[in-house]
Write an enzyme that holds these catalytic residues in place. Structure first.
Site, PDB file in Angstrom:
ATOM      1  CB  SER A 165      -8.550   0.513   5.366  1.00 29.44           C
ATOM      2  OG  SER A 165      -9.291   1.685   5.204  1.00 29.44           O
ATOM      3  CE  LYS A 177      -4.010   1.870   2.549  1.00 30.25           C
ATOM      4  NZ  LYS A 177      -4.876   1.687   3.743  1.00 30.25           N
ATOM      5  CB  SER A 236      -8.303   3.408   2.564  1.00 30.66           C
ATOM      6  OG  SER A 236      -7.465   2.815   3.532  1.00 30.66           O
TER       7      SER A 236
END
Ligand code: GLN
Length: 491
Positions: free
Chosen positions: A179, A80, A155
């Site tokens: 997330s 990420k 997310s």
């Protein structure tokens, strides 16, 4: 040489690498080619790190040759873009950090590198990890591989989408309110949020420091367990990491369903769960029960209903403090034409941050302001303690708490982006777990409307092994985790 099968798990790649069926370099090249071919459809990455991946793959091949190959040596991984990577742009999906190149690796990445993993790229996310759809990215939304008109969740949507699309076998996300688990659910893969303090936050762009945890995505419990084992544990550079030993997270896999007592908080599930999700979760509960787990219906978690409002006080408050550092002076985007320092700061922040981030900063600044602090922030902290106590009481009788991960399946791009509250409601079942700091996993448990449904299992503090035992046991009697989305061009 036959083409490399990229649809297999990380542990199967590890076996084939060790058997010399192909090299880490060949695997990296094949993976990069597939990821590049999928990008026009998915937009799962902000940066694809070809050179880094190939250099790491060559190093992995040297280790394989020397017989020094742990389970992650040569395994492609997506990271990420909230995690600092030395020499590789780290943006948090924000214009504010576009072009920012850290001088350090965060601890998680440092440990992945030491374990021999091969970084394929930095994955897309909602700006500063604020969102549930990956639509709030400065670099455009990621698409759900099951249906390109739908969101992958967020997310950590890029990390989830690329694993679901068989781009990489494993990836890293972060979870502040859901997330990791929510995108895992919407993409039909597994994703684990650890106990707060299990994984170092050092070098990870901060959102809400009392809630943030990085964690693994994978397509089976073994990969999730192995990946977590590589980066969990105490870190002297993050004083909130606990000095608790890191077990082999597969340690309980041979027990199957044995000894699992699972509680279902039925009253928490009364509102807002889609019929198809409810049906899939009920089936999963029946599967646990018929395989020997003890299921206790109707456990009570009344304060958990307040977790969403508590979160939307605490998380924005911490975010407003954490994001104060982006002032247009120290680093990040700077508006060059300010007439004075104040104007330069206001313009830099005004232009550098997106709408959702500004909304959080305003909410948090308001909640922390003199005169409102007691009414909002302090009150939220008190309710947070109640929620923690409630979970502790529930765990006196059960080992795991089972809910849907998300009340619905993947929604359409654009459907909720202008309605913040509808977006926030996606995390109804994941947020209480962060508020309490407990470990939780999302595992695929069915399909509804042709889209994956996820089941959440929450365990006691530092009992990730029990959570993973249940995920592994369930995966050994069902094949939902083996369902794959339609092939994309190039895959
Ligand atoms: N969707 C939640 C939010 O927007 C959680 C995000 C996260 O876990 N990073 O705050």
């Amino acid at each position: 040489m036959p083409p490399i099968d990229l649809d297999v798990s990380a542990h199967e790649h590890a076996r084939r690498l060790r058997a010399g069926e192909y090299s880490a370099r060949a695997l990296a090249e094949a993976t990069l080619a597939r990821v590049r071919a999928q990008e026009p459809s998915l937009n799962a990455y902000i940066t694809v790190t070809d050179d880094l991946a190939l250099a790491q793959a060559d190093a992995a091949d040297a280790r394989l040759k020397a017989g020094d190959a742990g389970p992650l040596v040569g395994i492609p991984v997506g990271v990420k873009d909230l995690l600092s990577t030395k020499g590789v742009q780290t943006t948090a999906a924000s214009h504010m950090l576009e072009g920012f190149t850290p001088v350090i690796d965060c601890t998680v990445v440092e440990r992945l590198n030491a374990a021999g993993a091969v970084t394929i790229g930095k994955t897309n996310l909602d700006e500063f990890a604020m969102g549930s759809s990956t639509e709030h990215s400065y670099f455009g939304p990621t698409k759900n591989p099951w249906d390109l008109t739908r969101v992958p969740g967020g997310s950590s949507g890029g990390s989830a989408a690329t694993v679901a699309a068989r781009g990489v076998p494993i990836s890293i996300g972060t979870d502040t309110g859901g997330s990791i688990r929510q995108p895992a659910s919407l993409c039909g893969i597994l994703g684990l949020k650890t106990t707060y303090g299990r994984v170092s936050r050092f070098g990870i762009v901060a959102f809400a420091s009392s809630l943030d945890q990085a964690g693994p995505f994978g397509r089976d419990a073994e990969d999730v367990a192995t990946l977590l084992g590589a980066f969990a544990g105490h870190d002297p550079r993050d004083s909130t990491t606990a000095p608790v030993p890191v077990p082999d997270y597969t340690e309980r896999f041979d027990r199957g369903f044995e000894g699992l007592r699972i509680g279902v908080p039925d009253s928490l599930l009364e509102q807002g769960v889609d019929a198809g999700v409810r049906e899939a979760v009920e089936q999963a509960i029946a599967t646990f029960a018929s395989n020997g787990a003890q299921v206790k219906r109707g456990i009570e978690l009344p304060a958990a209903k307040a977790a969403l409002p508590v979160y939307y006080i605490i998380a924005p408050s911490e975010a407003s403090a954490n994001l104060a550092r982006y002032d247009g002076v120290k680093y990040g985007f700077s508006y060059p034409d300010g007439r004075n320092a104040e104007e330069a700061m206001a313009e830099s922040r005004g232009r550098g941050f997106g709408a959702e981030v500004k909304r959080r900063i305003m909410l948090g600044t308001y909640a922390l302001s003199a005169g409102y602090y007691d009414a909002y922030y302090l009150k939220a902290q008190k309710v947070r303690t109640l929620i923690q106590r409630e979970y502790a009481a529930a765990f006196a009788d059960v080992d795991l708490i089972l809910t849907p991960t998300s009340p619905g399946v993947a929604f359409r791009i654009g459907e909720k982006v202008d309605d913040p509250v509808a977006m926030y409601l996606n995390d109804l079942y994941t947020i209480p777990v962060n508020i309490a700091g407990l470990p939780g996993i999302s595992i695929p448990c069915g399909m509804s409307e042709g889209l994956p449904v996820g089941l959440q299992l929450v365990g006691r503090y530092f009992e990730e092994s029990t959570v993973l035992q249940a995920a592994h046991a369930y995966g050994s009697v069902t094949d939902w985790h083996e369902r794959r989305p339609p092939a994309l061009p190039g895959a």
